[in-house]
Enzyme design. Sequence first.
Site, mmCIF file in Angstrom:
data_model
loop_
_atom_site.group_PDB
_atom_site.id
_atom_site.type_symbol
_atom_site.label_atom_id
_atom_site.label_comp_id
_atom_site.label_asym_id
_atom_site.label_seq_id
_atom_site.Cartn_x
_atom_site.Cartn_y
_atom_site.Cartn_z
ATOM 1 N N ASP A 1 0.850 -1.179 0.000
ATOM 2 C CA ASP A 1 0.000 0.000 0.000
ATOM 3 C C ASP A 1 0.886 1.230 0.000
ATOM 4 O O ASP A 1 1.888 1.264 0.709
ATOM 5 C CB ASP A 1 -0.875 0.001 1.249
ATOM 6 N N PHE B 1 -9.409 26.935 7.686
ATOM 7 C CA PHE B 1 -9.646 26.119 6.501
ATOM 8 C C PHE B 1 -10.962 25.362 6.652
ATOM 9 O O PHE B 1 -11.229 24.781 7.683
ATOM 10 C CB PHE B 1 -8.500 25.121 6.334
ATOM 11 N N ALA C 1 -13.812 22.758 4.365
ATOM 12 C CA ALA C 1 -13.936 21.968 3.138
ATOM 13 C C ALA C 1 -14.718 22.720 2.079
ATOM 14 O O ALA C 1 -14.568 22.479 0.893
ATOM 15 C CB ALA C 1 -14.612 20.640 3.443
ATOM 16 N N GLN C 2 -15.567 23.709 2.537
ATOM 17 C CA GLN C 2 -16.353 24.455 1.560
ATOM 18 C C GLN C 2 -15.505 25.507 0.852
ATOM 19 O O GLN C 2 -15.448 25.578 -0.360
ATOM 20 C CB GLN C 2 -17.554 25.145 2.229
ATOM 21 N N THR C 3 -14.807 26.303 1.652
ATOM 22 C CA THR C 3 -14.023 27.384 1.040
ATOM 23 C C THR C 3 -12.735 26.871 0.431
ATOM 24 O O THR C 3 -12.208 27.430 -0.515
ATOM 25 C CB THR C 3 -13.662 28.452 2.087
ATOM 26 N N MET D 1 -9.911 27.126 1.553
ATOM 27 C CA MET D 1 -8.899 28.181 1.681
ATOM 28 C C MET D 1 -8.726 28.476 3.158
ATOM 29 O O MET D 1 -9.638 28.282 3.948
ATOM 30 C CB MET D 1 -9.370 29.470 1.007
ATOM 31 N N SER D 2 -7.549 28.931 3.505
ATOM 32 C CA SER D 2 -7.390 29.484 4.846
ATOM 33 C C SER D 2 -6.581 30.758 4.713
ATOM 34 O O SER D 2 -5.983 31.022 3.667
ATOM 35 C CB SER D 2 -6.683 28.476 5.755
ATOM 36 N N ASP E 1 -10.207 -5.799 2.540
ATOM 37 C CA ASP E 1 -8.952 -6.438 2.136
ATOM 38 C C ASP E 1 -9.002 -7.948 2.325
ATOM 39 O O ASP E 1 -8.146 -8.670 1.819
ATOM 40 C CB ASP E 1 -7.783 -5.919 2.993
#
Lengths: 702, 563
Positions: A321, A392, A394-396, A398-399, A541
């Site tokens: 992996d 930060f 998940a929508q924008t 950006m931070s 697995d």
Amino acid sequence: MSTTTPVRTAPEEPKDERPHGSEEPGRVSGGLFDPAQLVKSLPDAFRKLDPRVMVKSPVMFVVEVGSVVTTGLALKDPGAWFGWAITIWLWLTVIFANLAEAVAEGRGKAQADTLRKAKTDTVARRLNGGTEESVPGTELRVGDLVVCEAGDIIPGDGDVVEGVASVDESAITGESAPVIRESGGDRSAVTGGTKVLSDRIVIKIMTKPGETFIDRMINLVEGAARQKTPNEIALNILLASLTIVFLLAVVTLQPFAIYAHAEQSMIVLAALVVCLIPTTIGALLSAIGIAGMDRLVQRNVLAMSGRAVEAAGDISTLLLDKTGTITYGNRQAAEFVPVKGTMAAEVADAAQLSSLADETPEGRSIVVLAKEKYGLRERHEGELVGAEWIPFTAQTRMSGVDVDGRKVRKGATGSVLTWVTERGGRIAEDATKLTDDISQAGGTPLLVAVEDEKGARVLGVIHLKDVVKEGMRERFDELRRMGIKTVMITGDNPLTAKAIAEEAGVDDFLAEATPEDKMALIKREQAGGKLVAMTGDGTNDAPALAQADVGVAMNTGTSAAKEAGNMVDLDSNPTKLIEIVEIGKQLLITRGALTTFSIANDVAKYFAIIPAMFAVAYPGLDKLNIMSLHSPQTAILSAVIFNALVIVALVPLALKGVRYRPMSADSMLRRNLTVYGLGGLVAPFIGIKIIDLLISLIPGIG
Amino acid sequence: MSPVLSGVLQLTALVAALVLVYRPLGDYMARVYSSEKHLRVEKLIYRSIGANPNAEMRWPAYLRGILAFSAASLLFLYLLQRIQGILPHSLSLGFTAISPDQAFNTAASFVANTNWQSYSGEQAMGHAVQTLGLAVQNFVSAAVGMAVAVALVRGFARARTGELGNFWSDLVRGTIRILIPISVIGAVVLVACGAIQNFAGIHDIGQLAGGTQQVNGGAVASQEAIKELGTNGGGYFNANSAHPFENPNAFTNLFEIFLILVIPFSLTRTFGKLVGNVKQGYAILAAMGVIWLGFTALMMWTEFHHGGAALQAAGGALEGKEQRFGIGGTSIFATSTTLTSTGAVDGFHSSFTGFGGGIALLGMMLGEIAPGGVGSGLYGMLVMAIIAVFIAGLMVGRTPEYLGKKIGTREIKLAACYILITPTLVLGFTAVSMVMATPPHSILNVAGNSVDGSGAHGFSEVLYAFTSGANNNGSAMAGLNANTQWYNTTIGLAMLLGRFLPMVFVLALAGSLAEQKPVPETAGTLRTEKPLFAGLLVGAILIITGLTYFPALALGPMAEGLS
């Protein structure tokens, strides 16, 4: 793929990579041999003289029969020192062989005792409908639900069906840091005998008492569950047939000798048989096998069968992996690339500022890189007065931070471009090219932008990439020399996968891999006659683990995965697969080397014994006495003593295994043939001569 | 020219000739055994024996074919000798029926490709037995050996099938397409060089010193060619290839050695071709060649160099050797005949030096594998290669594999059984013969004085007889009266068991290998086509054989040679 929250990752992180071959402090080392073990195992060695036990090793059984015969003959003529000397040394040969096995087993027993301590009789809190009842742990059946709270010992193997808890698994892993076990997902398996440190969980029992993981482990390390492996059986057959050949050569010798008027005493013939049959390897064969399993246990790997260990030596394809094995697992900032007209330091400064409010691993890595590469001290949120932090999300995607009228942002390319454009800012011409280049190389670009008195503009790009662990390329080169192909398995897109594969030096990769793809790959390789090894931890697995010839399940994985694999790595360190392969090879090499040594030894013994037997009848045969041994009796006795002592001398080698370095089959064969083949030819000439010199000094003999 | 130089030049010419035909003959044989087409004459044979040459056989069926065919041959040959007395004179030359024990011994001997002879051809066997019985077996027993070798090679070459080909087709093709054409050429060459070929009877010829001598005619050249080519070795005459009618001059001597060696060596090429890697064949060839050259060099050295005033004056140990072949030619013949399962002799092995006799003896003890009998040499060598691969393979850290096939428990079990057979027969029968009351009386070199080694020589003769029988060689050290009920029966059994028991294990091994799927070669695989492996193979053969027979050799040739 399991998702882990930052809080819980800490104890689950794969252990830091130990450099190859070094030993973890505190754990039993790879096979140091303590001479005191010989003394401790002596009673066991005597116990093994029982013919019903001895008969399992045909070679040593013949020696025992020979010892009994010579004892009888010595008793008939108690005045002759020679008969007694041979008798004593024949018995010692048998005892030394038993000692080798007992020492190997003894080391396992010590480990088993530690495990037993963990397996104290526990009281389980079984859920019966809505009520709770206390029952002994031994009465639990598969499917029972039990509750465990902080301080409780988990009564049996099972899966967590409710709740989250931290568990101390040091009893089986030797690792004191607690691990998190939670319902659902790939971290639901708990092992009986481990201790809940916090919180409350409900466990569904998955194994019968007596068959739990810890029970199996005790059996394994004690050798109780040890079955002869296919290769060991094959070697035993070869050794048995060699024993028959030599028995035949000696049994038929007497009629020939009588014809030559040189009838031999039974004591001499028994001595000759014992010297010729492959006692060295016959004595050490089972110790080698036990020690091989033991070496795995010392590396915290439990092999469910010796067959799997042998198969490990034959592996020709290794599926690894990417995450956690080849790379550190998280993408990390590797470089700050300025656009034209900007300084790298300026980018670094802005990147660091804008990442202070970013708690994701990527964000942290930017701060770390800025510090390491540009010496920018990490600023804390409180230091900047009046700063407005933009964390930060998940929508924008950006931070950043707004401070002193300066707005700094870093984030996904699209988001940052939009942010700059919205502010009527300027996008440097080379920005797109830089981000494309990074994507092409398999990395992830993040843009850094700023809005100040000069307006909004892109400053540069942060290059995020999967960082390949150090030393992996060398490891894979070694594997290639050993004839093993490495395939990297990753969920990444082919472009990223290719870049990492090249950087790590693996031979092949499987991108955007699903469990089905993995399974198909294994079957494809196996259809071509290859043996495949892989590691895995998740329930998805399990089919692939079962299909692989060597499936190493991580101890952190689910019960299904552990059940499907034929080995469990208690450290949950996927890189260990490479060590497992080496141990498998070492096991076979040790057997082959000692067999070669054993057979090569016989040449010198003939040169010692045959002239001693027949030089009276045919004086010409004294020319074969090239070691010029003192007398016929000392010659025969020296050969017998050498034969016995060489077993003891080789016990450490049998337990440690022949030194193994990854190299091509050709150079390995050349090396081992020289050391054990030529060495096996020459060593007994020297050894027998020295023993003969010493014996001849004994008054009454010389 | 010095005799030594002449010997070396003969050896060089021989090697050159063998090298020259190696590729074409090896490739041709590979085509013969893999071709889909049947010749018209072959179809005729198949129809007459009711065999379907296209039916694939698994190993038990293949083995049944061999055993049935050989049992029928054995019975036919036995009966033919037993009825010789009632055959017309033109067929029997007036010889009477052969006694039951000798008839059994001879039948076993020729069916087992051994050709041990406890009779004198010219004083016992008429044209019928010689030509219809013995000569036919010279072909087919050799073809059986080649068939088994090819079946084993198919075991390596094939995957996931238990099928090893068709015995009848392999038997017939080996005879019709390989053995007959080459022996026709061989016979013509021999006739051209002076060997006889007729059906004349027995002539009484006056001798120079007065008195008469009986001289037989017969189909000698044709039998001589297949005697060598099929590594048979049964001479038309008692003197075998030392007889001028069989082997008239130094050239025919060298030519006969060539015939002995040509198929066993070239079969390694066939093997390489069939498994799809000629280099694997070269490695086996190298192991065979090294042993053969080494033994030949040793033999020449001990025969040329032997001390003693008489031998020095003669330029070497010439006793029992033909002047027309010289020490060199005889030494090459002796090692070639004992390292193959031929057993033809052009000199008296009993008269060789102590070491020389030992070299011949050890050559047979190796199991007739360097290069060995036609077919049997190759399969014997491949079994040894399996043993060597097993030990060496372990030393490179993998489950041993040879030609992509894993050497596991089953394979080792079969190989181990194979290598146990001949030592058991040789040492067992020799030991029993030494302790019984009468058999030692057959030893003509009585153990009067054991110190001078003559007792050792007598022992060597018995050891040699059983070694020769169990390994299907057929040569004798003479000096031993083997035409007794005891030796006829025991050597007969040794020959049959030494021939057919190994075949059982070889075919089972072939079946087991053919069922496996091949393991692909990687850098971690033991390279069996490399010189290192060939060397290891030679070492393993010498050490395993040496260790098995060291005590026996010490009391025989070594005691004699070192005295």
